[in-house]
Design a protein around this motif. Sequence first.
Motif, PDB file in Angstrom:
ATOM      1  N   VAL A 120       0.836  -1.197   0.000  1.00 43.88           N
ATOM      2  CA  VAL A 120       0.000   0.000   0.000  1.00 43.88           C
ATOM      3  C   VAL A 120       0.873   1.250   0.000  1.00 43.88           C
ATOM      4  CG1 VAL A 120      -2.085  -0.861   1.069  1.00 43.88           C
ATOM      5  CG2 VAL A 120      -0.197  -0.116   2.506  1.00 43.88           C
ATOM      6  N   GLY A 121       0.371   2.305  -0.628  1.00 47.51           N
ATOM      7  CA  GLY A 121       1.047   3.596  -0.592  1.00 47.51           C
ATOM      8  C   GLY A 121       0.364   4.497   0.418  1.00 47.51           C
ATOM      9  N   PRO A 122       0.945   5.688   0.664  1.00 43.30           N
ATOM     10  CA  PRO A 122       0.356   6.614   1.631  1.00 43.30           C
ATOM     11  C   PRO A 122      -1.118   6.963   1.369  1.00 43.30           C
ATOM     12  CG  PRO A 122       2.571   7.302   1.064  1.00 43.30           C
ATOM     13  CD  PRO A 122       2.245   6.159   0.172  1.00 43.30           C
ATOM     14  N   PRO A 123      -1.563   7.206   0.110  1.00 42.20           N
ATOM     15  CA  PRO A 123      -2.978   7.570  -0.055  1.00 42.20           C
ATOM     16  C   PRO A 123      -3.933   6.464   0.387  1.00 42.20           C
ATOM     17  CG  PRO A 123      -1.751   8.020  -2.065  1.00 42.20           C
ATOM     18  CD  PRO A 123      -0.855   7.231  -1.190  1.00 42.20           C
ATOM     19  N   ARG A 128      -7.906   4.183   4.155  1.00 46.21           N
ATOM     20  CA  ARG A 128      -8.476   3.089   4.938  1.00 46.21           C
ATOM     21  C   ARG A 128      -8.512   3.428   6.426  1.00 46.21           C
ATOM     22  NH1 ARG A 128      -5.445  -0.725   7.542  1.00 46.21           N
ATOM     23  NH2 ARG A 128      -6.971  -2.361   7.232  1.00 46.21           N
ATOM     24  N   ASN A 129      -7.596   4.292   6.859  1.00 48.29           N
ATOM     25  CA  ASN A 129      -7.607   4.646   8.272  1.00 48.29           C
ATOM     26  C   ASN A 129      -8.507   5.831   8.589  1.00 48.29           C
ATOM     27  OD1 ASN A 129      -5.878   2.701   9.655  1.00 48.29           O
ATOM     28  ND2 ASN A 129      -4.368   3.391   8.157  1.00 48.29           N
ATOM     29  N   LEU A 130      -8.763   6.698   7.597  1.00 47.21           N
ATOM     30  CA  LEU A 130      -9.783   7.736   7.807  1.00 47.21           C
ATOM     31  C   LEU A 130     -11.139   7.076   8.031  1.00 47.21           C
ATOM     32  CD1 LEU A 130      -9.023  10.433   5.092  1.00 47.21           C
ATOM     33  CD2 LEU A 130      -9.137  10.804   7.544  1.00 47.21           C
ATOM     34  N   LEU A 131     -11.406   6.040   7.224  1.00 51.27           N
ATOM     35  CA  LEU A 131     -12.716   5.404   7.290  1.00 51.27           C
ATOM     36  C   LEU A 131     -12.873   4.523   8.522  1.00 51.27           C
ATOM     37  CD1 LEU A 131     -13.509   4.714   3.577  1.00 51.27           C
ATOM     38  CD2 LEU A 131     -14.389   6.468   5.061  1.00 51.27           C
ATOM     39  N   ARG A 132     -11.780   4.380   9.289  1.00 50.62           N
ATOM     40  CA  ARG A 132     -11.884   3.735  10.596  1.00 50.62           C
ATOM     41  C   ARG A 132     -12.996   4.389  11.421  1.00 50.62           C
ATOM     42  NH1 ARG A 132      -8.323   0.519  13.052  1.00 50.62           N
ATOM     43  NH2 ARG A 132      -6.696   0.725  11.514  1.00 50.62           N
TER      44      ARG A 132
ATOM     45  N   LEU B 246     -19.750  13.683   0.942  1.00 51.06           N
ATOM     46  CA  LEU B 246     -20.977  13.580   0.134  1.00 51.06           C
ATOM     47  C   LEU B 246     -20.683  12.903  -1.205  1.00 51.06           C
ATOM     48  CD1 LEU B 246     -22.649  17.069   0.737  1.00 51.06           C
ATOM     49  CD2 LEU B 246     -23.327  14.874   1.711  1.00 51.06           C
ATOM     50  N   SER B 247     -19.557  13.261  -1.837  1.00 51.81           N
ATOM     51  CA  SER B 247     -19.170  12.619  -3.103  1.00 51.81           C
ATOM     52  C   SER B 247     -19.028  11.126  -2.926  1.00 51.81           C
ATOM     53  CB  SER B 247     -17.818  13.155  -3.584  1.00 51.81           C
ATOM     54  OG  SER B 247     -17.934  14.453  -4.018  1.00 51.81           O
ATOM     55  N   MET B 248     -18.319  10.755  -1.822  1.00 53.20           N
ATOM     56  CA  MET B 248     -18.082   9.337  -1.575  1.00 53.20           C
ATOM     57  C   MET B 248     -19.410   8.612  -1.386  1.00 53.20           C
ATOM     58  SD  MET B 248     -15.516   7.699   1.210  1.00 53.20           S
ATOM     59  CE  MET B 248     -16.354   8.344   2.638  1.00 53.20           C
ATOM     60  N   GLY B 249     -20.305   9.218  -0.598  1.00 51.57           N
ATOM     61  CA  GLY B 249     -21.594   8.584  -0.359  1.00 51.57           C
ATOM     62  C   GLY B 249     -22.411   8.460  -1.641  1.00 51.57           C
ATOM     63  N   TRP B 250     -22.401   9.529  -2.440  1.00 50.14           N
ATOM     64  CA  TRP B 250     -23.181   9.523  -3.675  1.00 50.14           C
ATOM     65  C   TRP B 250     -22.657   8.488  -4.663  1.00 50.14           C
ATOM     66  CZ3 TRP B 250     -27.816  10.604  -4.818  1.00 50.14           C
ATOM     67  CH2 TRP B 250     -28.220  10.777  -6.145  1.00 50.14           C
ATOM     68  N   SER B 251     -21.342   8.246  -4.625  1.00 48.67           N
ATOM     69  CA  SER B 251     -20.768   7.269  -5.555  1.00 48.67           C
ATOM     70  C   SER B 251     -21.318   5.873  -5.283  1.00 48.67           C
ATOM     71  CB  SER B 251     -19.244   7.254  -5.443  1.00 48.67           C
ATOM     72  OG  SER B 251     -18.846   6.639  -4.240  1.00 48.67           O
ATOM     73  N   ILE B 252     -21.774   5.610  -4.071  1.00 43.81           N
ATOM     74  CA  ILE B 252     -22.379   4.297  -3.780  1.00 43.81           C
ATOM     75  C   ILE B 252     -23.858   4.317  -4.144  1.00 43.81           C
ATOM     76  CG2 ILE B 252     -22.802   2.568  -2.007  1.00 43.81           C
ATOM     77  CD1 ILE B 252     -20.567   3.772  -0.399  1.00 43.81           C
ATOM     78  N   VAL B 253     -24.514   5.430  -3.838  1.00 42.52           N
ATOM     79  CA  VAL B 253     -25.954   5.519  -4.090  1.00 42.52           C
ATOM     80  C   VAL B 253     -26.220   5.474  -5.595  1.00 42.52           C
ATOM     81  CG1 VAL B 253     -27.986   6.979  -3.856  1.00 42.52           C
ATOM     82  CG2 VAL B 253     -26.356   6.807  -1.981  1.00 42.52           C
ATOM     83  N   SER B 254     -25.405   6.212  -6.357  1.00 40.92           N
ATOM     84  CA  SER B 254     -25.625   6.282  -7.795  1.00 40.92           C
ATOM     85  C   SER B 254     -24.334   5.975  -8.535  1.00 40.92           C
ATOM     86  CB  SER B 254     -26.115   7.691  -8.156  1.00 40.92           C
ATOM     87  OG  SER B 254     -26.133   7.849  -9.541  1.00 40.92           O
ATOM     88  N   PRO B 255     -24.014   4.691  -8.703  1.00 33.11           N
ATOM     89  CA  PRO B 255     -22.705   4.327  -9.259  1.00 33.11           C
ATOM     90  C   PRO B 255     -22.614   4.461 -10.779  1.00 33.11           C
ATOM     91  CG  PRO B 255     -23.934   2.366  -8.707  1.00 33.11           C
ATOM     92  CD  PRO B 255     -24.799   3.517  -8.305  1.00 33.11           C
ATOM     93  N   GLY B 256     -23.715   4.796 -11.442  1.00 33.13           N
ATOM     94  CA  GLY B 256     -23.652   4.889 -12.902  1.00 33.13           C
ATOM     95  C   GLY B 256     -23.425   3.523 -13.514  1.00 33.13           C
ATOM     96  N   ASP B 266     -13.081   4.322  -6.981  1.00 28.01           N
ATOM     97  CA  ASP B 266     -12.589   5.392  -7.849  1.00 28.01           C
ATOM     98  C   ASP B 266     -12.803   6.755  -7.206  1.00 28.01           C
ATOM     99  OD1 ASP B 266     -11.879   3.489  -9.565  1.00 28.01           O
ATOM    100  OD2 ASP B 266     -13.449   3.838 -11.043  1.00 28.01           O
ATOM    101  N   THR B 267     -14.025   6.956  -6.666  1.00 28.83           N
ATOM    102  CA  THR B 267     -14.326   8.260  -6.092  1.00 28.83           C
ATOM    103  C   THR B 267     -13.493   8.527  -4.855  1.00 28.83           C
ATOM    104  OG1 THR B 267     -16.566   8.038  -6.893  1.00 28.83           O
ATOM    105  CG2 THR B 267     -16.176   9.730  -5.258  1.00 28.83           C
ATOM    106  N   SER B 268     -13.356   7.525  -3.989  1.00 23.32           N
ATOM    107  CA  SER B 268     -12.657   7.825  -2.740  1.00 23.32           C
ATOM    108  C   SER B 268     -11.171   8.038  -2.972  1.00 23.32           C
ATOM    109  CB  SER B 268     -12.924   6.761  -1.679  1.00 23.32           C
ATOM    110  OG  SER B 268     -12.778   5.489  -2.213  1.00 23.32           O
ATOM    111  N   LYS B 269     -10.619   7.382  -4.004  1.00 17.27           N
ATOM    112  CA  LYS B 269      -9.223   7.652  -4.359  1.00 17.27           C
ATOM    113  C   LYS B 269      -9.073   9.122  -4.754  1.00 17.27           C
ATOM    114  CE  LYS B 269      -7.843   4.753  -7.441  1.00 17.27           C
ATOM    115  NZ  LYS B 269      -7.442   4.213  -8.739  1.00 17.27           N
TER     116      LYS B 269
END
Lengths: 273, 329
Positions: A120-123, A128-132, B246-256, B266-269
Amino acid sequence: MGTHALPPLDTDVAVETPEHIVFRHRVAGPARRALAHALDLVICYGVVIAVALVVALAVVGGAGLGGAISDSAGLGIGLLLVLLFAAQWIYFAAWEGLLGATPGKMAAGIRVVTTDGRPVGPPQAALRNLLRAADLMPVGYVVGLASMLLSHRFQRLGDRAAATMVIIVPRAPRGFVAPIWPPPQPDEIAAMPADVLFDPEERAALELFLRRRAALPASRANELARLVVGPISRRFAFAVADPVRTLALLYDRAQHAGRDEAPRSAKRGARWR
Amino acid sequence: MALTSRLTEGAFVSSRQGAWGELAHLSQRAADVGLRRLAPADLARLSPGYRDACADLAHARAARYSAPLVEQLELLAAQAHSTLYAARRGQAARVREAFAAFPRAVRRRKGAVALAALLFFAPLAFGLLASLSDPTFAFKVAPEAMLRQLSEAYARGFDEGRRGGEGALMAGFYVNNNVGIALRCFATGIFGGLGSAFYLFQNGLSIGAILGYVISQGAGANIGVFIIGHGSFELGAIVLAGGAGLSMGWSIVSPGEKTRLHSLQDTSKDVVVIVAGAAAMLLVAALLEGFWSGSSLPAEVKLVFGGAMFALVSAYLVLAGRARAEGAP
């Protein structure tokens, strides 16, 4: 997949590299990860408590001198709050981003990798740890645990979003099967069948047994060998007095049969086939 | 049964062992000192060595060599794989890139950020007006005793300034509290955006109500001067973190056209960059709030500085990283 004689456990995840090599990773389950997490919490909050004690001592000591009490206390408490923040939000992401595992994970023998099996890289570590914070809701990682149980890779929400998984670090390979001792005698070689074929499960079981042979007392090894030697020696119409040796000889021939430069034990007078 | 090889395991091992040892040594060194600091000759040998090991592994599996040998090769190939596929770029380049990537990511998500701003500032305005017209409204969102203390503190003004220790304490508090709130506001967005919406609404409402209460007690000018220095960083960052959630949540609700999982990944990255930027903004805000906003500097200086910071933050988010994004092929 010849060598994976036994069907893989359902906690295994196969990852194929661009070189078309398939690695099997054992994913770490909730218990091992909880252990690692507990260790990390002890480390984090141990440091916080140690610093808190130092700050308390400094404040008490400063009170005797009068004067700059509130300055040192303010600085100390400010530092403590920053440490608390770091324990909650930075510690995990930093260790995993730089080394792939927190100290607790290292101690528990687990590591974070991407679902492609890459480090894994830093991002990804940060995500994954923010979503903790979402995984530990409403209390005690209930959401995270539910997510793990619904995932064949034991992924909590953070792992799903960051496309990561926690695997058990592979150990160094186990020992090889020791060569037969004393070496196969001419009469044994003559009596052995030319063509010994085990199916993969049998082969793996024999290999496991023969690798453990040195660690077993002779009587126990005999006892174990006697459990299986009957059907096997009937099938190949071959047996010597010692059941362990019977299995070892047959395994040796199965391993080397038909190969050029095979050891003597694998050949029988004329060329095989 | 057809055997794929006529080479015995022993002969195979003895002919290849040297190469495996070398690869193990190389990938260990690469893991220790980093791929970039490996000698060019070593680097040139690492990749072919890895491919050979992969071929050997495939051969060993096909020829049904013993499990320990296959395990050894798997470990060797896995180790080299981790090293080769972990290449990272230099730190300086990454920092420069992140500086431009943050405003770009914000602009890509401007819809969600606008919605977050609405979810934050509408309750803020409502709370402000409600407690201006009836100060007891504020007691519904915060304890009365705390509010009285707060308005007295602001009524006193900042002529005494803060002592060094107090500034550090408050900065620490803001780091722990405010950055924590913003990060939680993002993280809970994974529940379809509901968590982010809740935190935005709740924080907007209570900030508005408290502000209104303090103004109604006659300390409006002082709290305005206090907030303006760090406000653009702090309030902006909360909105950005909420927008990312909100973007992250919407990406699950409406994934296209993607699966929900891929859409989420993709969105959370993409939005994690926004969260990192928001966290950095909040650290700046905490330092300003601890050491600048509460200091005894004249109000005019603080107002000018606050205005300049607002312009700076807005310009950065709107303009930074644009030229290269458009110039890129």
